[in-house]
Motif scaffolding. Structure first.
Motif, PDB file in Angstrom:
ATOM      1  N   MET A  50      36.585 -61.280 -52.091  1.00 12.31           N
ATOM      2  CA  MET A  50      37.057 -60.279 -52.166  1.00 12.31           C
ATOM      3  C   MET A  50      36.177 -59.233 -52.892  1.00 12.31           C
ATOM      4  SD  MET A  50      41.349 -59.127 -52.696  1.00 12.31           S
ATOM      5  CE  MET A  50      41.205 -57.857 -51.233  1.00 12.31           C
ATOM      6  N   LYS A  51      35.617 -58.046 -52.718  1.00 15.02           N
ATOM      7  CA  LYS A  51      34.576 -56.716 -53.656  1.00 15.02           C
ATOM      8  C   LYS A  51      35.986 -55.919 -54.256  1.00 15.02           C
ATOM      9  CE  LYS A  51      31.147 -59.699 -52.685  1.00 15.02           C
ATOM     10  NZ  LYS A  51      30.416 -59.912 -53.375  1.00 15.02           N
ATOM     11  N   LEU A  52      35.275 -54.944 -54.769  1.00 22.47           N
ATOM     12  CA  LEU A  52      35.691 -53.651 -55.037  1.00 22.47           C
ATOM     13  C   LEU A  52      34.560 -53.369 -54.904  1.00 22.47           C
ATOM     14  CD1 LEU A  52      37.927 -52.021 -56.305  1.00 22.47           C
ATOM     15  CD2 LEU A  52      37.569 -52.667 -58.882  1.00 22.47           C
ATOM     16  N   VAL A  53      34.924 -51.065 -53.931  1.00 20.49           N
ATOM     17  CA  VAL A  53      33.577 -51.270 -53.651  1.00 20.49           C
ATOM     18  C   VAL A  53      34.474 -49.720 -54.726  1.00 20.49           C
ATOM     19  CG1 VAL A  53      32.474 -49.725 -51.942  1.00 20.49           C
ATOM     20  CG2 VAL A  53      32.939 -51.720 -51.045  1.00 20.49           C
ATOM     21  N   TYR A  54      32.957 -49.385 -55.351  1.00 20.36           N
ATOM     22  CA  TYR A  54      33.082 -47.546 -55.604  1.00 20.36           C
ATOM     23  C   TYR A  54      32.127 -47.361 -55.398  1.00 20.36           C
ATOM     24  CZ  TYR A  54      35.131 -50.391 -60.263  1.00 20.36           C
ATOM     25  OH  TYR A  54      35.520 -50.883 -60.905  1.00 20.36           O
ATOM     26  N   ALA A  55      32.995 -46.266 -54.464  1.00 25.70           N
ATOM     27  CA  ALA A  55      31.869 -44.865 -53.920  1.00 25.70           C
ATOM     28  C   ALA A  55      31.871 -43.426 -54.499  1.00 25.70           C
ATOM     29  CB  ALA A  55      32.694 -44.811 -52.475  1.00 25.70           C
ATOM     30  N   ILE A  56      31.250 -43.294 -55.357  1.00 22.64           N
ATOM     31  CA  ILE A  56      31.201 -41.893 -55.281  1.00 22.64           C
ATOM     32  C   ILE A  56      30.776 -40.854 -54.453  1.00 22.64           C
ATOM     33  CG2 ILE A  56      30.598 -40.350 -57.703  1.00 22.64           C
ATOM     34  CD1 ILE A  56      30.199 -43.061 -58.772  1.00 22.64           C
ATOM     35  N   VAL A  57      31.476 -39.570 -53.813  1.00 24.76           N
ATOM     36  CA  VAL A  57      31.110 -39.012 -53.316  1.00 24.76           C
ATOM     37  C   VAL A  57      31.465 -37.496 -53.607  1.00 24.76           C
ATOM     38  CG1 VAL A  57      31.537 -40.551 -51.177  1.00 24.76           C
ATOM     39  CG2 VAL A  57      33.409 -38.537 -52.241  1.00 24.76           C
ATOM     40  N   ASN A  58      30.777 -36.171 -53.147  1.00 26.55           N
ATOM     41  CA  ASN A  58      30.838 -34.918 -53.455  1.00 26.55           C
ATOM     42  C   ASN A  58      32.365 -34.294 -52.965  1.00 26.55           C
ATOM     43  OD1 ASN A  58      30.493 -31.918 -53.378  1.00 26.55           O
ATOM     44  ND2 ASN A  58      28.606 -31.808 -54.837  1.00 26.55           N
ATOM     45  N   ASN A  59      32.473 -33.666 -53.885  1.00 30.39           N
ATOM     46  CA  ASN A  59      33.964 -32.870 -53.875  1.00 30.39           C
ATOM     47  C   ASN A  59      34.096 -32.536 -52.504  1.00 30.39           C
ATOM     48  OD1 ASN A  59      35.754 -34.192 -55.966  1.00 30.39           O
ATOM     49  ND2 ASN A  59      35.527 -31.886 -57.079  1.00 30.39           N
ATOM     50  N   ASP A  60      32.557 -31.745 -51.799  1.00 25.09           N
ATOM     51  CA  ASP A  60      32.917 -31.591 -50.422  1.00 25.09           C
ATOM     52  C   ASP A  60      32.927 -32.753 -49.247  1.00 25.09           C
ATOM     53  OD1 ASP A  60      32.118 -28.893 -51.370  1.00 25.09           O
ATOM     54  OD2 ASP A  60      30.208 -28.764 -51.455  1.00 25.09           O
ATOM     55  N   ASP A  61      32.673 -33.371 -49.893  1.00 24.94           N
ATOM     56  CA  ASP A  61      32.901 -34.650 -48.488  1.00 24.94           C
ATOM     57  C   ASP A  61      34.007 -35.407 -48.832  1.00 24.94           C
ATOM     58  OD1 ASP A  61      30.853 -33.795 -47.582  1.00 24.94           O
ATOM     59  OD2 ASP A  61      29.111 -34.779 -48.873  1.00 24.94           O
ATOM     60  N   ASN A  62      35.020 -34.994 -50.250  1.00 28.05           N
ATOM     61  CA  ASN A  62      36.156 -35.558 -50.134  1.00 28.05           C
ATOM     62  C   ASN A  62      37.081 -36.233 -49.248  1.00 28.05           C
ATOM     63  OD1 ASN A  62      38.168 -36.983 -51.039  1.00 28.05           O
ATOM     64  ND2 ASN A  62      38.479 -35.424 -52.091  1.00 28.05           N
ATOM     65  N   TYR A  63      36.986 -35.004 -48.209  1.00 28.29           N
ATOM     66  CA  TYR A  63      38.686 -35.057 -47.538  1.00 28.29           C
ATOM     67  C   TYR A  63      37.935 -35.804 -46.254  1.00 28.29           C
ATOM     68  CZ  TYR A  63      41.502 -33.117 -43.727  1.00 28.29           C
ATOM     69  OH  TYR A  63      41.925 -33.504 -41.840  1.00 28.29           O
ATOM     70  N   ALA A  64      36.424 -35.493 -45.923  1.00 27.19           N
ATOM     71  CA  ALA A  64      36.008 -36.420 -44.137  1.00 27.19           C
ATOM     72  C   ALA A  64      36.017 -37.374 -44.688  1.00 27.19           C
ATOM     73  CB  ALA A  64      34.558 -35.824 -44.486  1.00 27.19           C
ATOM     74  N   VAL A  65      35.890 -38.513 -45.525  1.00 25.91           N
ATOM     75  CA  VAL A  65      35.265 -39.635 -46.152  1.00 25.91           C
ATOM     76  C   VAL A  65      36.347 -40.311 -45.849  1.00 25.91           C
ATOM     77  CG1 VAL A  65      35.171 -41.425 -48.318  1.00 25.91           C
ATOM     78  CG2 VAL A  65      33.529 -39.588 -47.581  1.00 25.91           C
TER      79      VAL A  65
END
Length: 107
Positions: A1-16
């Motif tokens: 298993m893997k743990l993925v940390y994805a840091i995105v801009n708040n403007d893209d939060n909803y879409a992601v």
């Protein structure tokens, strides 16, 4: 298993978030702040099987767009040390870390 940390801009939060859920990928979201611009980010923590990592990364890539923004320069000064001026920087996109995980439980 893997743990993925994805840091995105708040403007893209909803879409992601919406795109991940559409693909059946569940995530824990944490509010975070970037160090350079002190801008708001969202950090997604996603536990997945090894074969799902590429799907998670591709989904984040597709829904995290880069954009240009002007910010006041407090580090780039005129020779006399005054008159800072705006500098164009690229923001957005995603920063992604993938780590091994020994155990994952939802209780």
């Amino acid at each position: 298993m893997k743990l993925v940390y994805a840091i995105v801009n708040n403007d893209d939060n909803y879409a992601v978030s919406k795109a991940l859920l559409k693909k059946g990928i569940h995530a824990t979201k944490l509010a975070s702040t970037g160090g350079f611009l002190s801008a708001g980010n969202t950090t997604f923590m996603i536990c997945c099987e090894d074969n799902e990592v590429d799907l998670v990364i591709e989904t984040c890539k597709q829904h995290s767009r880069r954009r240009k923004q002007f910010v006041p320069s407090s580090t780039i000064l005129e020779p006399d040390g005054s008159n800072s001026y705006p500098v164009e920087v690229t923001i957005g996109g995603a920063t992604i870390f993938v780590t091994d995980i020994e155990r994952f439980e939802k209780v």
